[in-house]
Design a protein around this motif. Structure first.
Motif, PDB file in Angstrom:
ATOM      1  N   ILE A 168      30.538  33.307 -81.171  1.00  0.00           N
ATOM      2  CA  ILE A 168      29.895  34.196 -82.148  1.00  0.00           C
ATOM      3  C   ILE A 168      30.855  34.334 -83.322  1.00  0.00           C
ATOM      4  N   PHE A 169      30.311  34.293 -84.555  1.00  0.00           N
ATOM      5  CA  PHE A 169      31.178  34.247 -85.725  1.00  0.00           C
ATOM      6  C   PHE A 169      30.430  34.747 -86.963  1.00  0.00           C
ATOM      7  N   PRO A 170      31.143  35.114 -88.022  1.00  0.00           N
ATOM      8  CA  PRO A 170      30.488  35.515 -89.268  1.00  0.00           C
ATOM      9  C   PRO A 170      29.621  34.379 -89.816  1.00  0.00           C
ATOM     10  N   PHE A 171      28.524  34.727 -90.451  1.00  0.00           N
ATOM     11  CA  PHE A 171      27.533  33.738 -90.909  1.00  0.00           C
ATOM     12  C   PHE A 171      28.118  32.677 -91.839  1.00  0.00           C
ATOM     13  N   ASP A 172      29.173  33.029 -92.581  1.00  0.00           N
ATOM     14  CA  ASP A 172      29.681  32.110 -93.597  1.00  0.00           C
ATOM     15  C   ASP A 172      30.859  31.254 -93.135  1.00  0.00           C
ATOM     16  N   VAL A 173      31.073  31.179 -91.830  1.00  0.00           N
ATOM     17  CA  VAL A 173      32.096  30.268 -91.306  1.00  0.00           C
ATOM     18  C   VAL A 173      31.497  28.869 -91.259  1.00  0.00           C
ATOM     19  N   ASN A 174      32.110  27.951 -91.983  1.00  0.00           N
ATOM     20  CA  ASN A 174      31.645  26.564 -91.974  1.00  0.00           C
ATOM     21  C   ASN A 174      31.861  25.962 -90.587  1.00  0.00           C
ATOM     22  N   HIS A 175      30.866  25.257 -90.101  1.00  0.00           N
ATOM     23  CA  HIS A 175      30.992  24.590 -88.813  1.00  0.00           C
ATOM     24  C   HIS A 175      30.171  23.312 -88.820  1.00  0.00           C
ATOM     25  N   GLU A 176      30.573  22.385 -87.966  1.00  0.00           N
ATOM     26  CA  GLU A 176      29.875  21.112 -87.854  1.00  0.00           C
ATOM     27  C   GLU A 176      29.977  20.611 -86.421  1.00  0.00           C
ATOM     28  N   VAL A 177      29.044  19.735 -86.061  1.00  0.00           N
ATOM     29  CA  VAL A 177      29.020  19.160 -84.719  1.00  0.00           C
ATOM     30  C   VAL A 177      29.063  17.645 -84.863  1.00  0.00           C
ATOM     31  N   PHE A 178      29.991  17.014 -84.125  1.00  0.00           N
ATOM     32  CA  PHE A 178      30.202  15.582 -84.250  1.00  0.00           C
ATOM     33  C   PHE A 178      29.283  14.798 -83.314  1.00  0.00           C
ATOM     34  N   PRO A 179      28.842  13.612 -83.754  1.00  0.00           N
ATOM     35  CA  PRO A 179      27.930  12.804 -82.934  1.00  0.00           C
ATOM     36  C   PRO A 179      28.634  12.186 -81.738  1.00  0.00           C
ATOM     37  N   PHE A 180      27.833  11.678 -80.830  1.00  0.00           N
ATOM     38  CA  PHE A 180      28.361  10.950 -79.681  1.00  0.00           C
ATOM     39  C   PHE A 180      27.479   9.728 -79.430  1.00  0.00           C
ATOM     40  N   LYS A 181      27.927   8.817 -78.549  1.00  0.00           N
ATOM     41  CA  LYS A 181      27.208   7.566 -78.290  1.00  0.00           C
ATOM     42  C   LYS A 181      26.566   7.521 -76.914  1.00  0.00           C
ATOM     43  N   SER A 182      27.047   8.333 -75.995  1.00  0.00           N
ATOM     44  CA  SER A 182      26.617   8.225 -74.607  1.00  0.00           C
ATOM     45  C   SER A 182      25.183   8.694 -74.391  1.00  0.00           C
ATOM     46  N   LYS A 183      24.615   8.290 -73.248  1.00  0.00           N
ATOM     47  CA  LYS A 183      23.254   8.679 -72.898  1.00  0.00           C
ATOM     48  C   LYS A 183      23.221  10.129 -72.446  1.00  0.00           C
ATOM     49  N   GLY A 184      22.024  10.677 -72.425  1.00  0.00           N
ATOM     50  CA  GLY A 184      21.858  12.061 -71.980  1.00  0.00           C
ATOM     51  C   GLY A 184      21.625  12.986 -73.156  1.00  0.00           C
ATOM     52  N   THR A 185      21.287  14.221 -72.846  1.00  0.00           N
ATOM     53  CA  THR A 185      20.972  15.222 -73.868  1.00  0.00           C
ATOM     54  C   THR A 185      21.868  16.430 -73.704  1.00  0.00           C
ATOM     55  N   ARG A 186      22.549  16.781 -74.779  1.00  0.00           N
ATOM     56  CA  ARG A 186      23.334  18.015 -74.772  1.00  0.00           C
ATOM     57  C   ARG A 186      22.452  19.126 -75.324  1.00  0.00           C
ATOM     58  N   ILE A 187      22.384  20.235 -74.607  1.00  0.00           N
ATOM     59  CA  ILE A 187      21.505  21.330 -75.012  1.00  0.00           C
ATOM     60  C   ILE A 187      22.354  22.527 -75.441  1.00  0.00           C
ATOM     61  N   SER A 188      22.063  23.011 -76.637  1.00  0.00           N
ATOM     62  CA  SER A 188      22.726  24.214 -77.134  1.00  0.00           C
ATOM     63  C   SER A 188      21.683  25.142 -77.737  1.00  0.00           C
ATOM     64  N   ILE A 189      22.044  26.407 -77.825  1.00  0.00           N
ATOM     65  CA  ILE A 189      21.172  27.419 -78.422  1.00  0.00           C
ATOM     66  C   ILE A 189      21.933  28.058 -79.566  1.00  0.00           C
ATOM     67  N   ALA A 190      21.315  28.084 -80.736  1.00  0.00           N
ATOM     68  CA  ALA A 190      21.918  28.738 -81.899  1.00  0.00           C
ATOM     69  C   ALA A 190      21.111  29.989 -82.208  1.00  0.00           C
ATOM     70  N   ALA A 191      21.783  31.009 -82.713  1.00  0.00           N
ATOM     71  CA  ALA A 191      21.091  32.258 -83.035  1.00  0.00           C
ATOM     72  C   ALA A 191      21.768  32.939 -84.205  1.00  0.00           C
ATOM     73  N   ASN A 192      20.995  33.739 -84.904  1.00  0.00           N
ATOM     74  CA  ASN A 192      21.492  34.549 -86.009  1.00  0.00           C
ATOM     75  C   ASN A 192      21.237  36.018 -85.712  1.00  0.00           C
ATOM     76  N   PHE A 193      22.104  36.866 -86.286  1.00  0.00           N
ATOM     77  CA  PHE A 193      22.037  38.308 -86.014  1.00  0.00           C
ATOM     78  C   PHE A 193      22.263  39.112 -87.289  1.00  0.00           C
ATOM     79  N   VAL A 194      21.712  40.315 -87.294  1.00  0.00           N
ATOM     80  CA  VAL A 194      22.011  41.317 -88.319  1.00  0.00           C
ATOM     81  C   VAL A 194      22.352  42.615 -87.613  1.00  0.00           C
ATOM     82  N   GLN A 195      23.008  43.506 -88.341  1.00  0.00           N
ATOM     83  CA  GLN A 195      23.270  44.836 -87.809  1.00  0.00           C
ATOM     84  C   GLN A 195      21.971  45.656 -87.854  1.00  0.00           C
ATOM     85  N   ARG A 196      21.746  46.408 -86.802  1.00  0.00           N
ATOM     86  CA  ARG A 196      20.573  47.279 -86.785  1.00  0.00           C
ATOM     87  C   ARG A 196      20.770  48.386 -87.811  1.00  0.00           C
ATOM     88  N   ARG A 197      19.727  48.707 -88.548  1.00  0.00           N
ATOM     89  CA  ARG A 197      19.822  49.733 -89.598  1.00  0.00           C
ATOM     90  C   ARG A 197      19.479  51.101 -89.042  1.00  0.00           C
TER      91      ARG A 197
END
Length: 197
Positions: A168-197
């Motif tokens: 979990i990190f601030p929205f403006d942190v630059n990030h990237e994900v590098f490709p791979f060659k092997s078979k199979g599927t990597r599963i990830s979940i991304a989400a965004n959040f705000v503070q409750r008002r």
């Protein structure tokens, strides 16, 4: 006898929290992903993937709520600034296959972002372990803070994720994900959040 020197250092850079979810929580998240209605969200995302679908943000919030509270606690310690409880605004699952990647990007329309890994193929783990080049490990994620790039400054941090890893990190942190060659599927979940008002 060597003199023991006590020292301290300031927290510096963005606060990125890394935690590990339990096997039971990962199982619940996998189930949540498998019952999604396959609403394609690729047109709103930076990734070069064929399969990215929204999932139920309310069900997701229930599973990760304790970790969002821990993030608030860590944020308060890091910045000496208490934030309000977090609400999930959007969440999607990424099915990453050979050749897919996520270029450097930030998330918009939110205050905080996250990525959570639910499945890492054994073939990808082998590929990462056998990686020889002096470059980012295939399938790894990199977080970058744009500061002076010199030997005395850490400008980025890279992780090869495991099942259950949750960042979990601030929205403006630059990030990237590098490709791979092997078979199979990597599963990830991304989400965004705000503070409750």
């Amino acid at each position: 006898m060597d003199k023991k020197i006590n020292y301290s250092f300031p927290f510096f850079g963005p606060f990125i929290m890394k935690v590990k979810l339990s096997d039971e929580e990962v199982k619940k998240l996998k189930k949540l992903c498998s019952k999604n209605k396959k609403k394609d969200v690729r047109n709103t995302l930076a990734g070069h993937l064929d399969d990215e679908y929204s999932i139920d943000k309310h069900e997701y919030q229930k599973i990760v709520a304790p970790y969002l509270d821990a993030f608030r606690e860590g944020h308060a310690r890091f910045y000496t600034l208490q934030i309000k409880p977090l609400a999930t605004t959007s969440v999607w699952v990424n099915y990453m296959k050979a050749g897919d990647y996520n270029p450097t990007h930030i998330h918009t329309g939110c205050e905080f972002s996250s990525v959570l890994y639910t499945s890492i193929p054994k073939s990808l783990k082998r590929e990462a372990k056998n990686h020889i080049a002096n470059s980012s490990v295939p399938g790894s994620i990199s977080f970058t803070a744009f500061i002076n790039h010199s030997p005395s400054h850490f400008g980025s941090v890279k992780y090869f994720p495991e099942e259950g890893d949750f960042f979990i990190f601030p929205f403006d942190v630059n990030h990237e994900v590098f490709p791979f060659k092997s078979k199979g599927t990597r599963i990830s979940i991304a989400a965004n959040f705000v503070q409750r008002r």
